[in-house]
Design a protein around this motif. Structure first.
Motif, short mmCIF file in Angstrom:
data_model
loop_
_atom_site.label_atom_id
_atom_site.label_comp_id
_atom_site.label_asym_id
_atom_site.label_seq_id
_atom_site.Cartn_x
_atom_site.Cartn_y
_atom_site.Cartn_z
N THR A 288 0.85 -1.23 -0.08
CA THR A 288 -0.04 -0.01 0.01
C THR A 288 0.74 1.33 -0.05
O THR A 288 0.33 2.34 0.15
CB THR A 288 -1.09 -0.08 1.40
N GLU A 323 -6.91 -8.04 4.32
CA GLU A 323 -6.59 -6.64 3.34
C GLU A 323 -5.51 -7.03 2.32
O GLU A 323 -5.63 -6.49 1.31
CB GLU A 323 -5.95 -5.65 4.42
N ARG A 326 -7.62 -8.65 -0.32
CA ARG A 326 -8.52 -7.41 -1.05
C ARG A 326 -7.63 -6.50 -1.93
O ARG A 326 -8.27 -5.86 -2.88
CB ARG A 326 -9.05 -6.38 0.15
N HIS A 327 -6.55 -6.19 -1.51
CA HIS A 327 -5.49 -5.36 -2.25
C HIS A 327 -4.93 -6.04 -3.81
O HIS A 327 -4.37 -5.16 -4.49
CB HIS A 327 -4.37 -4.64 -1.34
N VAL A 330 -5.71 -4.37 -7.22
CA VAL A 330 -5.06 -3.19 -7.47
C VAL A 330 -3.46 -3.47 -7.91
O VAL A 330 -3.09 -2.77 -8.78
CB VAL A 330 -4.89 -2.18 -6.04
#
Length: 379
Positions: A288, A323, A326-327, A330
């Protein structure tokens, strides 16, 4: 270019072709690639053969293929690999008995016994693999003394390139990378444990590796933690830096993703929830952080986008932290955008060539992954 080189030669190309053939059913290109790899004699000399070169590399490809056409050749290569392992273990045991530090290539993934162990794990040869596991347990449990200072048994006598130590590396170094450092053996111990192949002291060795990574987790300026790539003796003796440091490149070979996967696997093996959370939190901060993603400047498996994406995908498959998964879409979009502006490498091989990129593209989109990633100690 070496034909029997998995990392930078035609063996890497053959690995991609057999994985693609198993998924699609067309074996023409795979058979042609396997024939090309064997166009010259395959090296089986213990000084030169490893998971990424020679008989073990070719055997790894043929086993991954799982095709009956390769059964006889694979049996012959198996015998050569076992002979290599026996020779390498004998030399390692003699070195250990003399209480001298190992050269990096004795135990690492790319050139050493950890890589040979990865082949044996992939092949299901628990009888021989257990001999390597006992060696690795000893590597973790018997510290060495360098200039009056106690260091781990995996302390490398060489510089980070495997050459005789000079300058700041005159007394060797501590290597943290999964490709060349102690996290490679740690990941193999964990993957073998998961597969039900265990030896006495294995859990303690896993705990020792976890403790070392927990101790050396250092804060970085952009948030999260990082680990050193490698350290000379003076820096190692000073201990972890309490102040924030500049983050390193988030690669498979050296960097938080590869090291984080090794830590996660070890933690899962001995049910250490705190260490698992540390690994997953470290990787989540990387994926991230746009600044850290910007350090990935090529597409390679070794130190580029392909390896990064493969590692994060495997971490996500085992993660309690939702998470990360979920990422993943991306990150795949980032990879796709990177592909638009950059050509796939024209050279052969898994680590730095086109085969690794093509394998990554195939694997992250596969509904039924073939499971070739043991050579990277990811699964």
């Amino acid at each position: 270019m070496s034909l029997d080189d998995l990392g930078a030669g035609l063996a890497g190309t053959a690995l991609y072709e057999v994985v693609a053939a198993r998924a699609g059913g067309d074996w023409v290109a795979a058979h042609a690639a396997a024939k090309a790899v064997n166009a010259q004699p395959v090296t089986a000399h213990p000084e030169h053969a490893s998971l990424f070169r020679g008989a073990p590399a070719v055997a790894y490809v043929l086993h991954t293929a799982g095709h009956r056409a390769y059964a006889r050749a694979l049996a012959e290569l198996d015998a050569e690999v076992v002979a290599i392992v026996v020779d390498r273990l004998q030399a390692a045991q003699q070195r250990m008995d003399g209480r001298t530090p190992p050269p990096m290539r004795e135990y690492d993934l790319i050139s050493g016994l950890t890589g040979l162990g990865a082949y044996l794990l992939h092949r299901g040869r628990d009888d021989v693999l257990q001999r390597i596991l006992r060696y690795l347990v000893r590597l973790f449990s018997e510290p060495l003394t360098i200039d009056g200072h106690q260091v781990p048994g995996w302390w490398a006598a060489t510089d980070p390139h495997g050459a005789p130590g000079t300058g700041q590396f005159l007394r060797g170094h501590a290597n943290f990378g999964i490709a060349h450092g102690f996290t490679g053996p740690l990941a193999l111990l964990a993957l073998a444990h998961r597969a039900g192949c265990t030896v006495a002291g294995q859990n303690q060795a896993l705990a020792e590796g976890i403790a070392h990574l927990t101790q050396w987790a250092q804060p970085v300026k952009s948030g999260g933690i990082d680990w050193p790539d490698f350290l000379p003796l003076d820096a190692y003796l000073k201990g972890p830096r309490p102040e924030e440091t500049e983050p390193g490149r988030p690669s498979w070979c050296y960097g938080t993703p590869g090291i984080g996967r090794a830590l996660q696997l070890a933690a899962l093996a001995i049910h250490d929830d705190q260490a698992r959370q540390l690994a997953e939190d470290a990787v989540f901060h990387v994926i991230t952080d746009a600044r850290r993603l910007g350090q990935l400047e090529d597409m390679s498996v070794c130190h580029g986008w392909a390896g990064f994406l493969l590692v994060v995908d495997r971490i996500g498959s085992s993660a309690v932290t939702p998470e990360i998964n979920r990422h993943l879409p991306v990150l795949r979009a980032h990879f796709s955008n990177f592909l638009v502006g950059h050509e796939i490498p024209g050279n052969a091989g898994l680590l730095s060539g086109d085969a690794g990129v093509l394998l990554t593209l195939h694997t992250i989109d596969a509904t039924r992954p073939i499971g070739w990633e043991t050579c990277l100690l990811l699964d």
